[in-house]
Design a protein around this motif. Sequence first.
Motif, PDB file in Angstrom:
ATOM      1  N   LEU A 204      16.276  18.574  14.094  1.00  0.00           N
ATOM      2  CA  LEU A 204      17.321  17.553  15.470  1.00  0.00           C
ATOM      3  C   LEU A 204      18.148  17.393  14.636  1.00  0.00           C
ATOM      4  N   GLY A 205      19.353  17.192  14.873  1.00  0.00           N
ATOM      5  CA  GLY A 205      20.655  16.758  13.643  1.00  0.00           C
ATOM      6  C   GLY A 205      21.216  17.776  12.846  1.00  0.00           C
ATOM      7  N   LEU A 206      20.731  18.541  12.453  1.00  0.00           N
ATOM      8  CA  LEU A 206      21.064  19.331  11.041  1.00  0.00           C
ATOM      9  C   LEU A 206      21.646  20.760  11.330  1.00  0.00           C
ATOM     10  N   VAL A 207      22.236  21.354  10.885  1.00  0.00           N
ATOM     11  CA  VAL A 207      22.966  22.267  11.165  1.00  0.00           C
ATOM     12  C   VAL A 207      22.829  22.995   9.504  1.00  0.00           C
ATOM     13  N   CYS A 208      23.242  23.849   9.785  1.00  0.00           N
ATOM     14  CA  CYS A 208      23.433  24.828   8.233  1.00  0.00           C
ATOM     15  C   CYS A 208      23.566  26.545   8.194  1.00  0.00           C
ATOM     16  N   VAL A 209      24.015  26.642   6.993  1.00  0.00           N
ATOM     17  CA  VAL A 209      24.104  28.461   6.838  1.00  0.00           C
ATOM     18  C   VAL A 209      24.214  28.415   5.415  1.00  0.00           C
ATOM     19  N   ALA A 210      23.657  29.895   5.324  1.00  0.00           N
ATOM     20  CA  ALA A 210      22.789  30.294   4.128  1.00  0.00           C
ATOM     21  C   ALA A 210      23.373  31.382   4.191  1.00  0.00           C
ATOM     22  N   ALA A 211      22.940  32.407   2.331  1.00  0.00           N
ATOM     23  CA  ALA A 211      23.162  34.101   2.239  1.00  0.00           C
ATOM     24  C   ALA A 211      21.863  34.125   1.282  1.00  0.00           C
ATOM     25  N   PRO A 212      21.940  35.564   2.000  1.00  0.00           N
ATOM     26  CA  PRO A 212      21.083  35.590   0.896  1.00  0.00           C
ATOM     27  C   PRO A 212      21.180  36.035  -0.767  1.00  0.00           C
ATOM     28  N   ILE A 213      20.421  36.145  -1.934  1.00  0.00           N
ATOM     29  CA  ILE A 213      20.183  36.963  -2.780  1.00  0.00           C
ATOM     30  C   ILE A 213      19.295  37.800  -2.854  1.00  0.00           C
ATOM     31  N   ARG A 214      20.791  39.394  -2.831  1.00  0.00           N
ATOM     32  CA  ARG A 214      19.647  40.525  -3.029  1.00  0.00           C
ATOM     33  C   ARG A 214      19.366  41.378  -4.644  1.00  0.00           C
ATOM     34  N   ASP A 215      18.061  42.699  -4.638  1.00  0.00           N
ATOM     35  CA  ASP A 215      18.532  42.967  -5.636  1.00  0.00           C
ATOM     36  C   ASP A 215      19.053  44.015  -5.979  1.00  0.00           C
ATOM     37  N   ALA A 216      19.031  44.910  -6.622  1.00  0.00           N
ATOM     38  CA  ALA A 216      18.925  46.358  -6.254  1.00  0.00           C
ATOM     39  C   ALA A 216      18.875  46.920  -5.219  1.00  0.00           C
ATOM     40  N   ASP A 217      17.656  47.123  -5.107  1.00  0.00           N
ATOM     41  CA  ASP A 217      17.606  48.133  -2.821  1.00  0.00           C
ATOM     42  C   ASP A 217      18.295  47.008  -2.181  1.00  0.00           C
ATOM     43  N   GLU A 218      18.922  45.725  -2.265  1.00  0.00           N
ATOM     44  CA  GLU A 218      19.994  44.984  -1.223  1.00  0.00           C
ATOM     45  C   GLU A 218      18.997  44.351  -0.554  1.00  0.00           C
ATOM     46  N   LEU A 219      17.723  44.042  -1.379  1.00  0.00           N
ATOM     47  CA  LEU A 219      16.745  43.195  -0.553  1.00  0.00           C
ATOM     48  C   LEU A 219      16.725  42.160  -0.964  1.00  0.00           C
ATOM     49  N   ALA A 220      16.672  40.587   0.175  1.00  0.00           N
ATOM     50  CA  ALA A 220      16.649  39.770  -0.753  1.00  0.00           C
ATOM     51  C   ALA A 220      15.481  39.342  -1.805  1.00  0.00           C
ATOM     52  N   VAL A 221      15.728  38.456  -2.550  1.00  0.00           N
ATOM     53  CA  VAL A 221      14.829  38.139  -3.338  1.00  0.00           C
ATOM     54  C   VAL A 221      15.045  36.673  -3.339  1.00  0.00           C
ATOM     55  N   ALA A 222      15.837  35.803  -2.644  1.00  0.00           N
ATOM     56  CA  ALA A 222      15.558  34.432  -2.584  1.00  0.00           C
ATOM     57  C   ALA A 222      17.548  33.871  -1.628  1.00  0.00           C
ATOM     58  N   ALA A 223      17.717  32.750  -1.104  1.00  0.00           N
ATOM     59  CA  ALA A 223      18.777  32.830  -0.588  1.00  0.00           C
ATOM     60  C   ALA A 223      19.226  31.230  -0.692  1.00  0.00           C
ATOM     61  N   ILE A 224      20.557  31.417  -0.565  1.00  0.00           N
ATOM     62  CA  ILE A 224      21.777  29.956  -1.373  1.00  0.00           C
ATOM     63  C   ILE A 224      21.862  29.131   0.464  1.00  0.00           C
ATOM     64  N   SER A 225      21.812  27.917   0.732  1.00  0.00           N
ATOM     65  CA  SER A 225      22.509  27.341   1.890  1.00  0.00           C
ATOM     66  C   SER A 225      22.716  25.836   1.535  1.00  0.00           C
ATOM     67  N   VAL A 226      23.575  25.476   2.837  1.00  0.00           N
ATOM     68  CA  VAL A 226      24.582  24.151   2.537  1.00  0.00           C
ATOM     69  C   VAL A 226      23.861  23.482   3.920  1.00  0.00           C
TER      70      VAL A 226
END
Length: 263
Positions: A204-226
């Motif tokens: 509670l009290g927290l909001v966030c936005v994130a986006a994926p870091i992808r490999d050659a197959d467009e699958l997420a290997v990681a994600a970064i957020s604020v």
Amino acid sequence: MAPDSEQPAAGPDRGTVLGKVLTVLQAFRPDDDELSLAELGRRTGLAKGTLHRVAADLVAARLLDRDSGGYRLGGQLFELGMRASVERGLLEVAIPFMQDLYERTHETVHLGIREGGEVVYVGKIGGHRAAVAPSRVGGRMPLHCTAIGKALLAFAERDVLAGVVAAGLERKTPRTIVAPGLLRNELRRVAQAGVAFEHEESALGLVCVAAPIRDADELAVAAISVTGPVTRFRPEQHATAVRAAADGVTATLARRRHLVADR
């Protein structure tokens, strides 16, 4: 024969379970392919019964392999080493982009990877204004209730989401999405937009936005957020910057892969 081959070298405390495990694993030298139980006993100094139990546990965990000739280091050690190497490389590439996001927002920036049904945080940057977030480097959170987790799920193979749903969607706050259908709809939006949001779903009290870091197959290997407090942080206003940072890490990792492949 060299003196150090006659006695086990000083090392872990063999009075503990972990110490015994490390003693066995460290008995292997770079030029060893396979060691008999007798040779392991000579090198480690462990009693035969104790050594046999420890070795059996290590075989079960795939840290050792056993055949008729003896023991060799197992495939799980290689996999762990490769993962550590990948995470170090990922963090090295991601840090400049994370620092840029922090300078833009002065809120907490995370880097996370997926392990099973959880986010594992491998990087975090925050200053004196940073909100108190339920995360730490090495810490874990469920995938379904975090922006990073949603980004990872939306760009994962289908069986990953099926496994998460089958395990049950834990409610962390009154706003956590716990209905499988609603989660699937949310992930479809994430896949279309390339960015995920969290509105007080993990804390509670927290909001966030994130986006994926992808490999050659467009699958997420990681994600970064604020992440920031709901009182001052508007994640939608920073979606473009977060997506650009993730895309920058993706592109840099791709260039590195190509350079390695061309050598």
